[in-house]
Design a protein around this motif. Structure first.
Motif, PDB file in Angstrom:
ATOM      1  N   GLY A  97       0.730  -1.096   0.019  1.00  0.00           N
ATOM      2  CA  GLY A  97      -0.242   0.070  -0.045  1.00  0.00           C
ATOM      3  C   GLY A  97       0.940   1.218   0.107  1.00  0.00           C
ATOM      4  N   THR A  98       1.811   1.234   0.830  1.00  0.00           N
ATOM      5  CA  THR A  98       2.587   2.565   0.882  1.00  0.00           C
ATOM      6  C   THR A  98       3.385   2.655  -0.381  1.00  0.00           C
ATOM      7  OG1 THR A  98       3.061   2.206   3.192  1.00  0.00           O
ATOM      8  CG2 THR A  98       4.571   3.754   2.107  1.00  0.00           C
ATOM      9  N   PHE A  99       4.002   1.467  -1.136  1.00  0.00           N
ATOM     10  CA  PHE A  99       4.767   1.792  -2.235  1.00  0.00           C
ATOM     11  C   PHE A  99       3.796   2.138  -3.113  1.00  0.00           C
ATOM     12  CE2 PHE A  99       4.966  -0.042  -6.576  1.00  0.00           C
ATOM     13  CZ  PHE A  99       6.549   0.305  -6.925  1.00  0.00           C
ATOM     14  N   PHE A 100       2.457   1.808  -3.543  1.00  0.00           N
ATOM     15  CA  PHE A 100       1.747   2.435  -4.804  1.00  0.00           C
ATOM     16  C   PHE A 100       1.283   3.789  -4.084  1.00  0.00           C
ATOM     17  CE2 PHE A 100       1.283  -2.213  -6.006  1.00  0.00           C
ATOM     18  CZ  PHE A 100       1.441  -1.874  -7.366  1.00  0.00           C
ATOM     19  N   LEU A 101       1.214   4.095  -3.121  1.00  0.00           N
ATOM     20  CA  LEU A 101       0.904   5.552  -2.573  1.00  0.00           C
ATOM     21  C   LEU A 101       1.915   6.401  -3.025  1.00  0.00           C
ATOM     22  CD1 LEU A 101      -0.493   7.858  -1.362  1.00  0.00           C
ATOM     23  CD2 LEU A 101       0.505   6.923   0.745  1.00  0.00           C
ATOM     24  N   VAL A 102       3.260   6.050  -2.542  1.00  0.00           N
ATOM     25  CA  VAL A 102       4.450   6.833  -3.229  1.00  0.00           C
ATOM     26  C   VAL A 102       4.747   6.851  -4.514  1.00  0.00           C
ATOM     27  CG1 VAL A 102       6.920   7.262  -2.417  1.00  0.00           C
ATOM     28  CG2 VAL A 102       5.418   6.609  -0.584  1.00  0.00           C
ATOM     29  N   PHE A 103       4.578   5.629  -5.069  1.00  0.00           N
ATOM     30  CA  PHE A 103       4.841   5.504  -6.480  1.00  0.00           C
ATOM     31  C   PHE A 103       3.888   6.411  -7.328  1.00  0.00           C
ATOM     32  CE2 PHE A 103       4.205   2.922 -10.366  1.00  0.00           C
ATOM     33  CZ  PHE A 103       5.472   3.147 -11.128  1.00  0.00           C
ATOM     34  N   THR A 104       2.718   6.626  -6.994  1.00  0.00           N
ATOM     35  CA  THR A 104       1.621   7.315  -7.484  1.00  0.00           C
ATOM     36  C   THR A 104       2.118   8.772  -7.352  1.00  0.00           C
ATOM     37  OG1 THR A 104      -0.171   5.819  -7.457  1.00  0.00           O
ATOM     38  CG2 THR A 104      -0.805   8.158  -7.821  1.00  0.00           C
ATOM     39  N   VAL A 105       2.601   9.165  -6.283  1.00  0.00           N
ATOM     40  CA  VAL A 105       3.102  10.677  -6.070  1.00  0.00           C
ATOM     41  C   VAL A 105       4.136  10.823  -7.138  1.00  0.00           C
ATOM     42  CG1 VAL A 105       3.974  12.066  -4.612  1.00  0.00           C
ATOM     43  CG2 VAL A 105       2.430  10.557  -3.735  1.00  0.00           C
ATOM     44  N   GLY A 106       5.236  10.021  -7.446  1.00  0.00           N
ATOM     45  CA  GLY A 106       6.223  10.210  -7.994  1.00  0.00           C
ATOM     46  C   GLY A 106       6.000  10.420  -9.319  1.00  0.00           C
ATOM     47  N   MET A 107       5.082   9.314  -9.846  1.00  0.00           N
ATOM     48  CA  MET A 107       4.635   9.338 -11.282  1.00  0.00           C
ATOM     49  C   MET A 107       3.870  10.593 -11.753  1.00  0.00           C
ATOM     50  SD  MET A 107       6.622   6.706 -12.450  1.00  0.00           S
ATOM     51  CE  MET A 107       5.903   6.424 -14.045  1.00  0.00           C
ATOM     52  N   THR A 108       3.058  10.990 -10.980  1.00  0.00           N
ATOM     53  CA  THR A 108       2.150  11.785 -11.303  1.00  0.00           C
ATOM     54  C   THR A 108       2.626  13.451 -11.230  1.00  0.00           C
ATOM     55  OG1 THR A 108       1.013  11.833  -9.171  1.00  0.00           O
ATOM     56  CG2 THR A 108       0.071  10.487 -10.700  1.00  0.00           C
ATOM     57  N   VAL A 109       3.654  13.546 -10.187  1.00  0.00           N
ATOM     58  CA  VAL A 109       3.846  14.865  -9.785  1.00  0.00           C
ATOM     59  C   VAL A 109       5.122  15.106 -10.711  1.00  0.00           C
ATOM     60  CG1 VAL A 109       5.073  16.436  -8.198  1.00  0.00           C
ATOM     61  CG2 VAL A 109       3.274  14.821  -7.678  1.00  0.00           C
ATOM     62  N   LEU A 110       6.054  14.278 -11.209  1.00  0.00           N
ATOM     63  CA  LEU A 110       7.498  14.363 -11.745  1.00  0.00           C
ATOM     64  C   LEU A 110       6.985  14.445 -13.278  1.00  0.00           C
ATOM     65  CD1 LEU A 110      10.065  12.042 -10.081  1.00  0.00           C
ATOM     66  CD2 LEU A 110       9.937  14.771 -10.188  1.00  0.00           C
ATOM     67  N   ALA A 111       7.726  15.442 -13.949  1.00  0.00           N
ATOM     68  CA  ALA A 111       7.694  15.592 -15.626  1.00  0.00           C
ATOM     69  C   ALA A 111       8.867  14.643 -15.998  1.00  0.00           C
ATOM     70  CB  ALA A 111       8.120  17.099 -15.932  1.00  0.00           C
ATOM     71  N   PRO A 112       8.845  13.894 -17.185  1.00  0.00           N
ATOM     72  CA  PRO A 112       7.846  14.452 -17.975  1.00  0.00           C
ATOM     73  C   PRO A 112       6.547  13.500 -17.984  1.00  0.00           C
ATOM     74  CG  PRO A 112       9.385  12.765 -19.053  1.00  0.00           C
ATOM     75  CD  PRO A 112       9.808  13.194 -17.736  1.00  0.00           C
ATOM     76  N   ASN A 113       5.373  13.858 -18.663  1.00  0.00           N
ATOM     77  CA  ASN A 113       4.052  13.023 -18.680  1.00  0.00           C
ATOM     78  C   ASN A 113       3.507  13.183 -17.050  1.00  0.00           C
ATOM     79  OD1 ASN A 113       4.527  12.604 -21.382  1.00  0.00           O
ATOM     80  ND2 ASN A 113       5.930  11.052 -20.910  1.00  0.00           N
ATOM     81  N   GLY A 114       3.753  14.057 -16.339  1.00  0.00           N
ATOM     82  CA  GLY A 114       3.145  14.128 -14.882  1.00  0.00           C
ATOM     83  C   GLY A 114       1.655  14.443 -15.116  1.00  0.00           C
ATOM     84  N   ALA A 115       0.909  14.419 -14.230  1.00  0.00           N
ATOM     85  CA  ALA A 115      -0.541  14.524 -14.417  1.00  0.00           C
ATOM     86  C   ALA A 115      -1.260  16.076 -13.907  1.00  0.00           C
ATOM     87  CB  ALA A 115      -1.270  13.653 -13.190  1.00  0.00           C
ATOM     88  N   GLY A 116      -0.188  16.850 -13.681  1.00  0.00           N
ATOM     89  CA  GLY A 116      -0.495  18.283 -13.413  1.00  0.00           C
ATOM     90  C   GLY A 116      -1.610  18.655 -12.290  1.00  0.00           C
ATOM     91  N   LEU A 117      -2.649  19.182 -12.838  1.00  0.00           N
ATOM     92  CA  LEU A 117      -3.464  19.423 -11.675  1.00  0.00           C
ATOM     93  C   LEU A 117      -4.257  18.250 -11.148  1.00  0.00           C
ATOM     94  CD1 LEU A 117      -4.919  23.000 -12.973  1.00  0.00           C
ATOM     95  CD2 LEU A 117      -3.305  22.534 -11.072  1.00  0.00           C
TER      96      LEU A 117
END
Length: 209
Positions: free
Chosen positions: A9-29
């Motif tokens: 659970g912690t892995f997927f939470l932190v992984f989602t943070v990294g993948m959606t916040v960091l460029a390139p191809n982040g999720a923006g807003l």
């Protein structure tokens, strides 16, 4: 098995943070929505096994609520932090690098907002998941996940919106925050969790499941 669930659970939470916040191809807003949703679904998936903490501050609050033994507290912290590290390194592998521009927070403002929203998160967790009055509810995962989403939208620009020492460790590895700032999250998050436990214990001392 509960330690494995806490890691996942912690892995997927932190992984989602990294993948959606960091460029390139982040999720923006939409990043906070993705992060809150990831937490919600992982809470629904693992709550019946480990409690679905995925956050050392939540584990501290659960311990102070007498819902987590001391030996489990240390082990939960260990697997949650390890998951944060693995998730951050996986993100760097996929993205190719961390952030080129870490946040430079105002210490007092960051301490305040991290305390407030960690308090809010732990307050929600304890009220929807550890009291008899809300026992068996079907909404606890969304209540918890949406608290993080709200916090990220409200104060993410001030503190990165961690509300979780494992997330704080992950975003530090990702260079979204300087190592010299990690104390802000540790202090504010653990104090927020302790304060939430104090309030809920005073409000419903007889209401522990």
């Amino acid at each position: 098995m509960k330690y494995v669930y806490e890691f996942i659970g912690t892995f997927f939470l932190v992984f989602t943070v990294g993948m959606t916040v960091l460029a390139p191809n982040g999720a923006g807003l939409l990043a906070p929505l993705a992060i809150g949703s990831a937490l919600a679904v992982m809470v629904f998936a693992g709550g019946h096994i480990s409690g679905g903490h995925y956050n050392p501050a939540v584990s501290l609050a659960a311990f102070l609520r007498k819902k987590l033994p001391l030996n489990d507290l240390w082990l939960y912290w260990a697997v949650q932090l390890a998951a944060g590290v693995v998730a951050a390194l996986t993100t760097i592998y996929l993205k190719g690098q961390g952030s080129p521009t870490p946040l430079e927070p105002d210490y007092l403002k960051a301490l305040l907002v991290e305390f407030l929203f960690t308090f809010a998160l732990c307050y929600v967790v304890l009220n929807v998941a550890t009291t008899k009055a809300t026992s068996g509810n079907s909404y606890y995962g969304w209540a918890i996940g949406f608290t993080v989403m709200v916090g990220a939208y409200a104060v993410g620009s001030i503190s990165n919106g961690a509300f979780n020492p494992a997330v704080a460790l992950g975003i530090t590895i990702l260079n979204l925050s300087h190592w010299s700032n990690i104390w802000i999250y540790i202090v504010a998050n653990l104090l927020g969790g302790a304060a939430a436990a104090f309030v809920v214990n005073r409000a419903s001392p007889e209401n522990v499941k």
